[in-house]
Motif scaffolding. Structure first.
Motif, PDB file in Angstrom:
ATOM      1  N   GLY A  27      -9.303 -47.258  75.379  1.00 13.44           N
ATOM      2  CA  GLY A  27      -9.303 -46.078  74.528  1.00 13.44           C
ATOM      3  C   GLY A  27      -8.152 -45.984  73.564  1.00 13.44           C
ATOM      4  N   ARG A  28      -7.213 -46.913  73.642  1.00  9.90           N
ATOM      5  CA  ARG A  28      -6.060 -46.878  72.745  1.00  9.90           C
ATOM      6  C   ARG A  28      -6.480 -47.364  71.371  1.00  9.90           C
ATOM      7  NH1 ARG A  28      -1.798 -44.402  75.649  1.00  9.90           N
ATOM      8  NH2 ARG A  28      -1.942 -45.086  77.823  1.00  9.90           N
ATOM      9  N   THR A  29      -5.849 -46.819  70.321  1.00  7.79           N
ATOM     10  CA  THR A  29      -6.213 -47.193  68.966  1.00  7.79           C
ATOM     11  C   THR A  29      -5.023 -47.053  68.036  1.00  7.79           C
ATOM     12  OG1 THR A  29      -7.678 -46.676  67.108  1.00  7.79           O
ATOM     13  CG2 THR A  29      -7.026 -44.841  68.522  1.00  7.79           C
ATOM     14  N   VAL A  30      -5.007 -47.889  66.982  1.00  6.56           N
ATOM     15  CA  VAL A  30      -3.979 -47.751  65.956  1.00  6.56           C
ATOM     16  C   VAL A  30      -4.436 -46.801  64.859  1.00  6.56           C
ATOM     17  CG1 VAL A  30      -3.039 -50.050  66.370  1.00  6.56           C
ATOM     18  CG2 VAL A  30      -4.808 -49.733  64.635  1.00  6.56           C
ATOM     19  N   SER A  31      -5.703 -46.386  64.945  1.00  5.11           N
ATOM     20  CA  SER A  31      -6.228 -45.461  63.952  1.00  5.11           C
ATOM     21  C   SER A  31      -5.408 -44.175  63.975  1.00  5.11           C
ATOM     22  CB  SER A  31      -7.689 -45.153  64.264  1.00  5.11           C
ATOM     23  OG  SER A  31      -8.215 -44.237  63.333  1.00  5.11           O
ATOM     24  N   GLY A  32      -5.030 -43.693  62.816  1.00  2.77           N
ATOM     25  CA  GLY A  32      -4.239 -42.477  62.734  1.00  2.77           C
ATOM     26  C   GLY A  32      -2.743 -42.719  62.749  1.00  2.77           C
ATOM     27  N   TYR A  33      -2.348 -43.955  62.987  1.00  3.68           N
ATOM     28  CA  TYR A  33      -0.925 -44.304  63.022  1.00  3.68           C
ATOM     29  C   TYR A  33      -0.507 -45.006  61.735  1.00  3.68           C
ATOM     30  CZ  TYR A  33      -0.352 -43.279  67.996  1.00  3.68           C
ATOM     31  OH  TYR A  33      -0.258 -42.647  69.212  1.00  3.68           O
ATOM     32  N   ASN A  34       0.614 -44.596  61.199  1.00  4.57           N
ATOM     33  CA  ASN A  34       1.275 -45.408  60.188  1.00  4.57           C
ATOM     34  C   ASN A  34       1.892 -46.601  60.916  1.00  4.57           C
ATOM     35  OD1 ASN A  34       0.900 -43.379  58.065  1.00  4.57           O
ATOM     36  ND2 ASN A  34       2.450 -42.220  59.181  1.00  4.57           N
ATOM     37  N   MET A  35       1.789 -47.779  60.327  1.00  7.83           N
ATOM     38  CA  MET A  35       2.211 -48.981  61.046  1.00  7.83           C
ATOM     39  C   MET A  35       3.203 -49.787  60.223  1.00  7.83           C
ATOM     40  SD  MET A  35       0.486 -48.832  63.876  1.00  7.83           S
ATOM     41  CE  MET A  35       0.678 -50.511  64.483  1.00  7.83           C
ATOM     42  N   GLY A  36       4.090 -50.455  60.930  1.00  4.22           N
ATOM     43  CA  GLY A  36       5.073 -51.277  60.242  1.00  4.22           C
ATOM     44  C   GLY A  36       5.299 -52.593  60.961  1.00  4.22           C
ATOM     45  N   TRP A  37       5.801 -53.538  60.205  1.00  4.75           N
ATOM     46  CA  TRP A  37       6.245 -54.816  60.750  1.00  4.75           C
ATOM     47  C   TRP A  37       7.741 -54.956  60.471  1.00  4.75           C
ATOM     48  CZ3 TRP A  37       3.577 -58.077  63.812  1.00  4.75           C
ATOM     49  CH2 TRP A  37       2.182 -57.978  63.839  1.00  4.75           C
ATOM     50  N   PRO A 111      13.793 -49.032  61.005  1.00  3.60           N
ATOM     51  CA  PRO A 111      13.382 -49.308  62.393  1.00  3.60           C
ATOM     52  C   PRO A 111      13.809 -48.218  63.361  1.00  3.60           C
ATOM     53  CG  PRO A 111      15.325 -50.566  61.864  1.00  3.60           C
ATOM     54  CD  PRO A 111      14.926 -49.860  60.583  1.00  3.60           C
ATOM     55  N   SER A 112      13.438 -47.015  63.069  1.00  2.00           N
ATOM     56  CA  SER A 112      13.821 -45.887  63.918  1.00  2.00           C
ATOM     57  C   SER A 112      12.717 -44.838  63.807  1.00  2.00           C
ATOM     58  CB  SER A 112      15.175 -45.321  63.470  1.00  2.00           C
ATOM     59  OG  SER A 112      15.112 -44.915  62.115  1.00  2.00           O
ATOM     60  N   ALA A 113      13.008 -43.638  64.260  1.00  2.00           N
ATOM     61  CA  ALA A 113      12.027 -42.563  64.101  1.00  2.00           C
ATOM     62  C   ALA A 113      11.631 -42.461  62.625  1.00  2.00           C
ATOM     63  CB  ALA A 113      12.615 -41.248  64.587  1.00  2.00           C
ATOM     64  N   PRO A 114      10.364 -42.297  62.314  1.00  2.00           N
ATOM     65  CA  PRO A 114       9.292 -41.748  63.138  1.00  2.00           C
ATOM     66  C   PRO A 114       8.489 -42.750  63.960  1.00  2.00           C
ATOM     67  CG  PRO A 114       8.573 -41.915  60.886  1.00  2.00           C
ATOM     68  CD  PRO A 114      10.009 -42.346  60.888  1.00  2.00           C
ATOM     69  N   TYR A 115       8.911 -44.027  63.995  1.00  2.00           N
ATOM     70  CA  TYR A 115       8.197 -44.940  64.864  1.00  2.00           C
ATOM     71  C   TYR A 115       8.458 -44.549  66.319  1.00  2.00           C
ATOM     72  CZ  TYR A 115       7.429 -48.022  60.871  1.00  2.00           C
ATOM     73  OH  TYR A 115       7.036 -48.546  59.672  1.00  2.00           O
ATOM     74  N   ASP A 116       7.398 -44.461  67.108  1.00  2.00           N
ATOM     75  CA  ASP A 116       7.594 -44.141  68.519  1.00  2.00           C
ATOM     76  C   ASP A 116       6.936 -45.147  69.436  1.00  2.00           C
ATOM     77  OD1 ASP A 116       5.207 -41.348  68.359  1.00  2.00           O
ATOM     78  OD2 ASP A 116       4.930 -43.514  68.184  1.00  2.00           O
ATOM     79  N   SER A 117       6.326 -46.181  68.853  1.00  2.00           N
ATOM     80  CA  SER A 117       5.704 -47.223  69.662  1.00  2.00           C
ATOM     81  C   SER A 117       6.051 -48.575  69.060  1.00  2.00           C
ATOM     82  CB  SER A 117       4.180 -47.050  69.688  1.00  2.00           C
ATOM     83  OG  SER A 117       3.828 -45.802  70.237  1.00  2.00           O
ATOM     84  N   TRP A 118       6.378 -49.519  69.923  1.00  2.00           N
ATOM     85  CA  TRP A 118       6.749 -50.863  69.483  1.00  2.00           C
ATOM     86  C   TRP A 118       6.013 -51.902  70.319  1.00  2.00           C
ATOM     87  CZ3 TRP A 118      10.052 -52.193  65.487  1.00  2.00           C
ATOM     88  CH2 TRP A 118      10.731 -51.126  64.883  1.00  2.00           C
TER      89      TRP A 118
END
Length: 128
Positions: A27-37, A111-118
Motif C-alpha cells: 500500500g505504500r506509494t510515492v504518489s503525492g510526494y515531492n521527490m529528490g535525489w 538534504p533536510s526538511a521537508p524531506y522526511d523519508s530516505w
C-alpha cells in the motif's frame, strides 16, 4: 513512506545508468510526494542532485548535472527515476532518494526538511 533506491553499478565514463526509487511495503506509494535525489561521495557532504514535484510538472537540477541527468516519475508504477547520461568519474557516489509532502519549493534542493523519508542508497561508480 519507506523508500528503496536501486539501479547503481560500475560503469565507464560516458556510459549511462538509470536509478529507480520505489516505495516499499504493502500500500505504500510515492504518489503525492515531492521527490529528490542526493549523492554522497567518501569524505564529502551529501549534495543535491535533482528534485521533482509530486505532479511531475516541476523539477530542479544541480548545475553539475544539468543536461546530463533527468529526473522523472511514473506514479502508476510507484517509481521515481534518475536517468544519468554521460557519466563522469566525479559522479561516483552513493545516491539516495528522498521524499516529502507539501508545497514544492526550493527547500527540496536541500538534504533536510521537508524531506522526511530516505532510501538506503545505491552505489554508482564511474571508472575513467
Amino acid at each position: 513512506v519507506q523508500l528503496q533506491a536501486s539501479g547503481g553499478g560500475l560503469v565507464q565514463a560516458g556510459d549511462s545508468l538509470r536509478l529507480s526509487c520505489t516505495a516499499s511495503g504493502s500500500g505504500r506509494t510515492v504518489s503525492g510526494y515531492n521527490m529528490g535525489w542526493f549523492r554522497q561521495a567518501p569524505g564529502k557532504e551529501r549534495e543535491f542532485v535533482a528534485a521533482i514535484s509530486w505532479s511531475g510538472y516541476s523539477s530542479n537540477y544541480a548545475d553539475f548535472v544539468k543536461g546530463r541527468f533527468t529526473i522523472f516519475r511514473d506514479n502508476a508504477k510507484n517509481t521515481v527515476y534518475l536517468q544519468m547520461n554521460s557519466l563522469k568519474p566525479e559522479d561516483t557516489a552513493v545516491y539516495y532518494c528522498a521524499g516529502g509532502k507539501g508545497p514544492y519549493t526550493s527547500d527540496y534542493q536541500r538534504p533536510s526538511a521537508p524531506y522526511d523519508s530516505w532510501g538506503q542508497g545505491t552505489q554508482v561508480t564511474v571508472s575513467s
